[in-house]
Design an enzyme around this catalytic site. Structure first.
Site, PDB file in Angstrom:
ATOM      1  N   LYS A 291      20.900   2.324   3.069  1.00 16.69           N
ATOM      2  CA  LYS A 291      20.508   1.398   2.002  1.00 16.69           C
ATOM      3  C   LYS A 291      21.598   1.388   0.932  1.00 16.69           C
ATOM      4  O   LYS A 291      22.084   2.426   0.498  1.00 16.69           O
ATOM      5  CB  LYS A 291      19.166   1.835   1.409  1.00 16.69           C
ATOM      6  CG  LYS A 291      18.494   0.795   0.544  1.00 16.69           C
ATOM      7  CD  LYS A 291      17.046   1.190   0.290  1.00 16.69           C
ATOM      8  CE  LYS A 291      16.303   0.104  -0.453  1.00 16.69           C
ATOM      9  NZ  LYS A 291      14.855   0.420  -0.565  1.00 16.69           N
ATOM     10  N   GLU A 377      -1.921   1.077   0.876  1.00 17.30           N
ATOM     11  CA  GLU A 377      -2.842   0.923  -0.251  1.00 17.30           C
ATOM     12  C   GLU A 377      -4.288   1.241   0.122  1.00 17.30           C
ATOM     13  O   GLU A 377      -5.037   1.807  -0.680  1.00 17.30           O
ATOM     14  CB  GLU A 377      -2.752  -0.503  -0.807  1.00 17.30           C
ATOM     15  CG  GLU A 377      -1.443  -0.831  -1.494  1.00 17.30           C
ATOM     16  CD  GLU A 377      -0.331  -1.223  -0.543  1.00 17.30           C
ATOM     17  OE1 GLU A 377       0.807  -1.406  -1.012  1.00 17.30           O
ATOM     18  OE2 GLU A 377      -0.599  -1.344   0.679  1.00 17.30           O
ATOM     19  N   ARG A 405      -5.051  -5.749  -0.966  1.00 17.22           N
ATOM     20  CA  ARG A 405      -5.196  -5.203   0.378  1.00 17.22           C
ATOM     21  C   ARG A 405      -6.333  -4.183   0.485  1.00 17.22           C
ATOM     22  O   ARG A 405      -6.789  -3.887   1.577  1.00 17.22           O
ATOM     23  CB  ARG A 405      -3.886  -4.515   0.787  1.00 17.22           C
ATOM     24  CG  ARG A 405      -2.709  -5.452   0.909  1.00 17.22           C
ATOM     25  CD  ARG A 405      -1.447  -4.705   1.264  1.00 17.22           C
ATOM     26  NE  ARG A 405      -0.640  -5.509   2.171  1.00 17.22           N
ATOM     27  CZ  ARG A 405       0.338  -5.023   2.927  1.00 17.22           C
ATOM     28  NH1 ARG A 405       0.616  -3.740   2.888  1.00 17.22           N
ATOM     29  NH2 ARG A 405       1.015  -5.807   3.720  1.00 17.22           N
TER      30      ARG A 405
END
Length: 636
Positions: A291, A377, A405
């Protein structure tokens, strides 16, 4: 408005007006193009802000996908969608990056209106494999020869939907489906959990040779490096029995596996994808990437590796070039630490976002009292229920859009058990550049119907602290705080009086109407009241502070005025205005109500002030509509 700044394109990138131009480039030019792409991303995103770290990590990976497959005939799905900048550039949109994430410009995620190469407008993680499963099954039913390529990574594999999808994908061997695992070991922060440890084992195994090309001669004639073939070869070479760590995760499901591949070696990535394409069934291609590759500030950012920089920044240092102001998240972060120091029962949960939600400050001070559960979540909420059952007071800190969610878990696992869990929703309301998938406009409408749920909407730093403390004091059910992104007001919106839990912000001796304003739009309502006063219309402005359930005191107060207006930055249908109107009807109070809110629609990306203006949520628009209504009523 889109920017007039033309992004600087290298000669190769400037030659790509459509995907076919990229596919026609000589192979010898590709390393230079990769370098141009990184320079372009840094220079362009520095002017607009955006997800720089993830995209620097997928340059070669994305190039390889588009060399091997034929989009849009072959269907490419990015998970998460913030990894799609290179894809946008290669499909002819590089010249439009001057307007990235600005109103009328390129979206920060795939966007179907922009290009036929953008299939799924996704930004919520862990969805791509489910999309891919359905797409591939539909292709199989129709007899199509197209492939589906799902790019999953940046922490998305910590989400349960991925594993539900893999369970179904593995049941079929006739799906032309290639799953590219972009394994950079991170989401916003380092990826957590058993999966992360398992994948990290591959990265750190000194006996493992990740380059597929290094064993090419050993597997000549084998169409796919499958479980048995690869394990046997690898064990023979290293003397390590069953050293291929992903077998337990992927191959034991019956999925073919290639990797790990150096995700920054274009030739290796291309070769691996060609093999996967030729197999004709579901295949995992495991690519190791870095990354923020090629940009020093990202490599030095240990917390997030420049995952997303919300505003313009210096391309050399990575430092923001806009003035820093105190943020809502920062105020919450400070108060969370203060409350945790005062109360040993306070713990925090975050879903792979300790930095963006402000939980990182407590994590540094008291790491044993913060739980990062990954992009999960639903698990976060039910885990919080378990913590609460055993005497703790969990604070679940998530973005408002992601809280959607976990509705079922909030209703049945927390609320039905009357458990003291506090949900802190960052980025509530219209958030701006990230676009409709990130707008936190649904939370009030969704969660106010949960039995026992109490929702607060602080208007400034002072009320955020107060209402957070009040939420933590509740021990017989769930509470929720919602606040927007960006800077808090430079000055608190002071109350002239407080009665029965209501803050009166403007209170003339006599008034023509009552304005009930929620959260940060309380300041907007105060300004609207000033404009109305200049026009001869006097308004009381009250902040209910706790907007669900509607305070009885507010219902009683509203009945004293000939007209009531509500102002909020959530969806109008089912929102605070709707709730107050219902409460007035239930009380037998016949008072007309004007509700200023967000239409239940898909609103474009752009700056928050621009969007609030479009939605009629400015002092001028509110005052004009109220003045017109009072004039109409006076004439009738």
């Amino acid at each position: 408005m889109t920017s007039n700044d033309e992004p600087e394109l290298g000669p190769l990138l400037a030659s790509i007006g459509r995907l076919a131009d990229f596919k026609s480039l000589d192979e010898a030019d590709l390393p230079d193009l990769a370098e141009e792409l990184r320079e372009f991303l840094i220079g362009s995103v520095a002017k607009t802000g955006g997800h720089i770290g993830p995209n620097l990590g997928v340059v070669e990976l994305t190039m390889a996908i588009h060399r091997v497959f034929d989009s849009p005939h072959d269907q490419v799905v990015f998970d998460t969608g913030h990894q799609s900048y290179v894809h946008k550039a290669l499909t002819g949109r590089a010249a439009r990056f001057g307007g990235l994430r600005r109103r009328g410009g390129l979206a920060g995620y795939p966007n179907r209106a922009e290009s036929p190469h953008d299939l799924v407008e996704n930004s919520h993680a862990s969805t791509s494999l489910s999309y891919a499963d359905g797409l591939a099954k539909a292709n199989a039913l129709s007899g199509s020869d197209r492939h589906v390529i799902a790019v999953v990574g940046d922490g998305a594999l910590t989400g349960g939907m991925c594993w539900e999808a893999l369970n179904n994908i593995a049941a079929r061997d006739d799906l032309r489906l290639v799953i590219v695992v972009n394994d950079n070991g991170r989401s916003y922060a380092p990826t957590v959990g058993g999966l992360a440890k398992r994948l990290a084992g591959l990265r750190l195994n000194p006996g493992y040779e990740p380059a597929l090309g290094k064993i090419k001669s050993a597997v000549e004639g084998i169409p796919m490096v499958g479980r048995a073939a690869y394990s046997a070869l690898h064990a023979a070479k290293t003397g390590l029995k069953d050293a291929l760590a992903p077998q337990g995760m992927f191959s034991d499901l019956g999925l073919k596996y290639v990797g790990p591949i150096d995700g920054h070696d274009l030739s290796e990535m291309t070769e691996a994808l060609e093999k996967a394409k030729g197999f004709g069934g579901p295949v995992i291609v495991h690519a190791l990437t870095e990354k923020g590759r090629g940009w020093r500030p990202a490599r030095e950012d240990e917390a997030e590796q420049a995952h997303s920089l919300s505003s313009a920044f210096d391309p050399i240092t990575g430092e923001s070039v806009t003035a820093k102001r105190r943020s809502w998240t920062g105020v919450f972060a400070e108060e969370l630490v203060a409350q945790a120091e005062a109360r040993p029962d306070v713990v925090a949960i975050t879903a792979a976002m300790p930095g963006p939600t402000g939980v990182d400050k407590l994590m540094k001070r008291m790491p044993e009292r913060v739980f990062d559960v990954g992009i999960a979540e639903q698990h976060a909420v039910t885990s919080a229920a378990g913590l609460a059952m055993n005497g703790l007071h969990p604070v679940v800190a998530v973005y408002s859009t992601f809280m959607n969610r976990a509705f079922d878990q909030t209703v049945l696992d927390v609320a039905m058990h009357r458990l003291p869990v506090t949900f802190v929703l960052d980025r509530a309301g219209i958030t701006g550049p990230d676009g409709p998938s990130h707008y936190g406009i649904w939370d009030t409408s969704i969660f106010r119907i949960v039995p026992g749920m109490r929702i607060a909407a602080p208007r400034d730093a002072a009320t955020l602290r107060q209402e957070f403390a009040e939420a933590l004091a509740v021990d017989d059910g769930p509470t929720m705080l919602r606040f927007p992104t960006g800077a808090v007001p430079t000055e608190d919106v002071a109350a002239v009086d407080s009665r029965e839990g209501l803050d009166f912000l403007v209170e003339p001796d006599e008034a023509d109407l009552l304005i009930a304003a929620c959260g940060p739009l309380a300041g907007v309502a105060v300004e609207a009241a000033k404009l109305l006063e200049a026009a001869g219309v006097r308004a009381v402005v009250v902040d209910p502070r706790w907007i669900a359930p509607v305070p009885d005191a507010l219902v009683k107060l509203a009945g004293q005025y000939p007209l009531v207006a509500t102002v909020e930055d959530g969806v109008r249908t089912g929102g605070f205005g709707d709730a107050l109107a219902q409460a007035l009807r239930d009380a037998g109070t016949d008072v007309p109500l004007l509700d200023f809110a967000v239409a239940a629609d898909w609103h474009p990306h752009g700056a928050r002030p621009e969007l609030l203006e479009d939605l009629g949520l400015t002092p001028e628009a509110i005052a004009a509509r109220i003045e017109a209504e009072t004039t109409r009523r006076n004439r009738s």
